[in-house]
Design an enzyme around this catalytic site. Sequence first.
Site, PDB file in Angstrom:
ATOM      1  N   HIS A 214      95.137  20.271  63.724  1.00 45.57           N
ATOM      2  CA  HIS A 214      95.112  21.099  62.448  1.00 45.57           C
ATOM      3  C   HIS A 214      95.130  20.266  61.259  1.00 45.57           C
ATOM      4  O   HIS A 214      96.090  19.250  61.036  1.00 45.57           O
ATOM      5  CB  HIS A 214      96.211  22.316  62.413  1.00 45.57           C
TER       6      HIS A 214
ATOM      7  N   HIS B 167      92.444  23.912  55.850  1.00 42.89           N
ATOM      8  CA  HIS B 167      91.582  24.916  55.692  1.00 42.89           C
ATOM      9  C   HIS B 167      90.271  24.385  54.760  1.00 42.89           C
ATOM     10  O   HIS B 167      90.272  23.915  53.657  1.00 42.89           O
ATOM     11  CB  HIS B 167      92.111  26.312  55.374  1.00 42.89           C
TER      12      HIS B 167
ATOM     13  N   CYS C  23      90.466  18.410  63.733  1.00 44.98           N
ATOM     14  CA  CYS C  23      90.055  17.261  64.095  1.00 44.98           C
ATOM     15  C   CYS C  23      89.042  17.326  65.337  1.00 44.98           C
ATOM     16  O   CYS C  23      89.712  17.967  66.200  1.00 44.98           O
ATOM     17  CB  CYS C  23      91.039  16.244  64.174  1.00 44.98           C
TER      18      CYS C  23
ATOM     19  N   ASP D 108      82.997  22.142  40.525  1.00 47.67           N
ATOM     20  CA  ASP D 108      81.788  21.448  40.136  1.00 47.67           C
ATOM     21  C   ASP D 108      81.439  20.082  41.234  1.00 47.67           C
ATOM     22  O   ASP D 108      81.615  18.953  40.773  1.00 47.67           O
ATOM     23  CB  ASP D 108      81.745  21.035  38.946  1.00 47.67           C
TER      24      ASP D 108
ATOM     25  N   CYS E 128      90.674  21.710  51.963  1.00 49.28           N
ATOM     26  CA  CYS E 128      92.121  21.798  51.493  1.00 49.28           C
ATOM     27  C   CYS E 128      92.869  21.150  52.557  1.00 49.28           C
ATOM     28  O   CYS E 128      93.255  21.897  53.764  1.00 49.28           O
ATOM     29  CB  CYS E 128      92.503  23.244  51.102  1.00 49.28           C
TER      30      CYS E 128
ATOM     31  N   ARG F  25      85.584  23.487  49.420  1.00 50.93           N
ATOM     32  CA  ARG F  25      86.914  22.608  49.180  1.00 50.93           C
ATOM     33  C   ARG F  25      87.619  22.604  50.577  1.00 50.93           C
ATOM     34  O   ARG F  25      88.165  23.567  51.148  1.00 50.93           O
ATOM     35  CB  ARG F  25      88.032  23.394  48.261  1.00 50.93           C
TER      36      ARG F  25
ATOM     37  N   CYS G 252      95.238  22.209  43.281  1.00 53.39           N
ATOM     38  CA  CYS G 252      95.676  23.122  44.401  1.00 53.39           C
ATOM     39  C   CYS G 252      96.883  22.755  44.884  1.00 53.39           C
ATOM     40  O   CYS G 252      97.577  23.604  45.875  1.00 53.39           O
ATOM     41  CB  CYS G 252      94.739  23.714  45.347  1.00 53.39           C
TER      42      CYS G 252
END
Length: 137
Positions: free
Chosen positions: A103, A106, A97, A114, A122, A120, A66
């Site tokens: 920040h 997301h 945090c 899987d 990211c 996720r 990604c």
Amino acid sequence: MTDFTPISDEEWRKKLTPEEFHVLRQAGTEPPHVGEYTSTTTEGVYRCRACGEELFRSTEKFEAHCGWPSFFSPLAGDKIIEREDNSLGMRRVEVLCAKCGSHMGHVFGGEGYDTPTDLRYCINSISLTLDEKPIEG
């Protein structure tokens, strides 16, 4: 939140580079595929670049293709804060945090990776530092 004395934006600007400040304190996003940790497979613990809190482990990092480092789980649930983010005309969940409120990125679910959690996280590379060390247990 754990022990952390809040500091002003002026103090953060002295501590962080302009790019770090933009992402960590202003919820910016670094460009995809440029981050230091996007493709690394080095073993260790990923810490918040602003305060040093341990947030993620390399054992939970996976290749999502990604453009940013992806993890399927944080180190512990109390290490991060997840809050709704409706900016940019979409519903997302922001990851912060828990110690300093910076920040990180997301978290997305239900994308079909899987992984044990189907999540996720990211995370912006610029939001992290990697403490290289073997992971035990």
